[in-house]
Design a protein around this motif. Sequence first.
Motif, PDB file in Angstrom:
ATOM      1  N   LYS A 120       0.875  -1.147  -0.027  1.00  0.00           N
ATOM      2  CA  LYS A 120       0.030   0.113   0.059  1.00  0.00           C
ATOM      3  C   LYS A 120       0.813   1.147  -0.240  1.00  0.00           C
ATOM      4  O   LYS A 120       0.407   2.188  -0.382  1.00  0.00           O
ATOM      5  N   ARG A 121       1.981   1.184   0.560  1.00  0.00           N
ATOM      6  CA  ARG A 121       2.890   2.292   0.570  1.00  0.00           C
ATOM      7  C   ARG A 121       4.349   2.124  -0.017  1.00  0.00           C
ATOM      8  O   ARG A 121       4.741   0.995   0.123  1.00  0.00           O
ATOM      9  N   ILE A 122       4.990   3.229  -0.134  1.00  0.00           N
ATOM     10  CA  ILE A 122       6.511   3.212  -0.604  1.00  0.00           C
ATOM     11  C   ILE A 122       6.962   4.121   0.473  1.00  0.00           C
ATOM     12  O   ILE A 122       6.408   5.183   0.951  1.00  0.00           O
ATOM     13  N   ALA A 123       8.496   3.920   0.571  1.00  0.00           N
ATOM     14  CA  ALA A 123       9.130   4.586   1.613  1.00  0.00           C
ATOM     15  C   ALA A 123      10.105   5.485   0.636  1.00  0.00           C
ATOM     16  O   ALA A 123      10.931   4.753  -0.386  1.00  0.00           O
ATOM     17  N   PHE A 124      10.530   6.535   0.781  1.00  0.00           N
ATOM     18  CA  PHE A 124      11.668   7.270   0.232  1.00  0.00           C
ATOM     19  C   PHE A 124      12.157   8.145   0.993  1.00  0.00           C
ATOM     20  O   PHE A 124      11.725   9.065   2.062  1.00  0.00           O
ATOM     21  N   VAL A 125      13.319   8.883   0.294  1.00  0.00           N
ATOM     22  CA  VAL A 125      13.886  10.268   1.183  1.00  0.00           C
ATOM     23  C   VAL A 125      13.774  11.589   0.080  1.00  0.00           C
ATOM     24  O   VAL A 125      14.391  11.333  -0.936  1.00  0.00           O
ATOM     25  N   SER A 126      13.371  12.584   0.664  1.00  0.00           N
ATOM     26  CA  SER A 126      13.523  14.112   0.032  1.00  0.00           C
ATOM     27  C   SER A 126      14.816  14.782   0.459  1.00  0.00           C
ATOM     28  O   SER A 126      14.830  14.216   1.878  1.00  0.00           O
ATOM     29  N   TYR A 127      15.051  15.681   0.004  1.00  0.00           N
ATOM     30  CA  TYR A 127      15.978  16.429   0.322  1.00  0.00           C
ATOM     31  C   TYR A 127      15.790  18.044   0.500  1.00  0.00           C
ATOM     32  O   TYR A 127      14.920  18.301  -0.622  1.00  0.00           O
ATOM     33  N   GLN A 128      16.090  18.731   1.213  1.00  0.00           N
ATOM     34  CA  GLN A 128      15.960  20.216   1.334  1.00  0.00           C
ATOM     35  C   GLN A 128      17.454  21.101   1.416  1.00  0.00           C
ATOM     36  O   GLN A 128      18.018  20.615   2.462  1.00  0.00           O
ATOM     37  N   LEU A 129      17.611  21.894   0.717  1.00  0.00           N
ATOM     38  CA  LEU A 129      18.727  22.695   0.956  1.00  0.00           C
ATOM     39  C   LEU A 129      18.225  24.074   1.443  1.00  0.00           C
ATOM     40  O   LEU A 129      17.530  24.838   0.851  1.00  0.00           O
ATOM     41  N   VAL A 130      18.650  24.416   2.796  1.00  0.00           N
ATOM     42  CA  VAL A 130      18.293  25.538   3.712  1.00  0.00           C
ATOM     43  C   VAL A 130      19.226  26.441   3.721  1.00  0.00           C
ATOM     44  O   VAL A 130      20.518  26.122   4.348  1.00  0.00           O
TER      45      VAL A 130
END
Length: 298
Positions: free
Chosen positions: A287-297
């Motif tokens: 039902k779900r997938i997992a992943f990583v997103s990124y942010q440059l702050v």
Amino acid sequence: NVESATFSNIELAVKTPKLYSTLETMSVTSTDRQIVYTAEGRFEAPNWTRDGKWLLFNGNGRLQRISPDVSPDRCKPEPIDTGFATRLNNDHGLSPDGAMLAISDNSQEDKHSLIYIVPLVGGTPRRITKESPSYWHGWSPDGKTLVFAALRNNDFDVFSIPAAGGVETRLTSTKGTDDGPEFTPDGKYIYFNSERTGHMQIWRMKPDGSEQEQVTNDEYNNWFPHFSPDGTRLVMLSYEREVTGHPENKDVMLRIMNMADKKITVLTRLFGGQGTINVPSWSPDGKRIAFVSYQLVP
């Protein structure tokens, strides 16, 4: 009148943005995204344990685990003991029975990636590949075979090797990068990504390397095909056409293919790339997938 002024001894301070990583899960039907954990720095490549209770990811050369269903302000990752393997990269995943972990680690010998197997509960890794660099990507459904990408003779190709250890078998040999191999849940095919046509597309072949055929043919660069547990859907990471390789910190898409009609739809757009979804990351219930997103702050 125009006046001019001269300044000296001026320093311009240019601040480097800080990178933050966010572990997320997403429903493949509603496409709702849920944040699990955010931290400064880079972590990568979540796997879901077979019982659905944990997400595993690598960061700072180590593996950690975290619950996917706890409020982000109340959960912290727990380390997984991988013995001498202290420079893990993002190519890791679980055996079909969920008891063992395949890991890719850069800590030994020439500091290039080697594949090991270690108990999920922690312990001393058992070396699988003799040559480096080798990057794990898939485990056969019967648990007997690993598939991996490896640089040999100045070219990246797909190989298989017994999980018990032994001799590696080259499965691809075309010019250009072949990467990201993963077995279908029924074990009949290995899907992988290849740039043999000029840009990166999804391909498949029989487990012995025969009958290699192209699966996607579109304007994007498609990487890392991951099958749902029931084999009916495939998720991939897609870059814009002008992007070479699978670099970090790019605008990318996670797209899903329905295997019945081969129709591809966009699940989500995010800032990511390398580290987002390198390895199998479907929830056990599909039902779900997992992943990583990124942010440059700034």
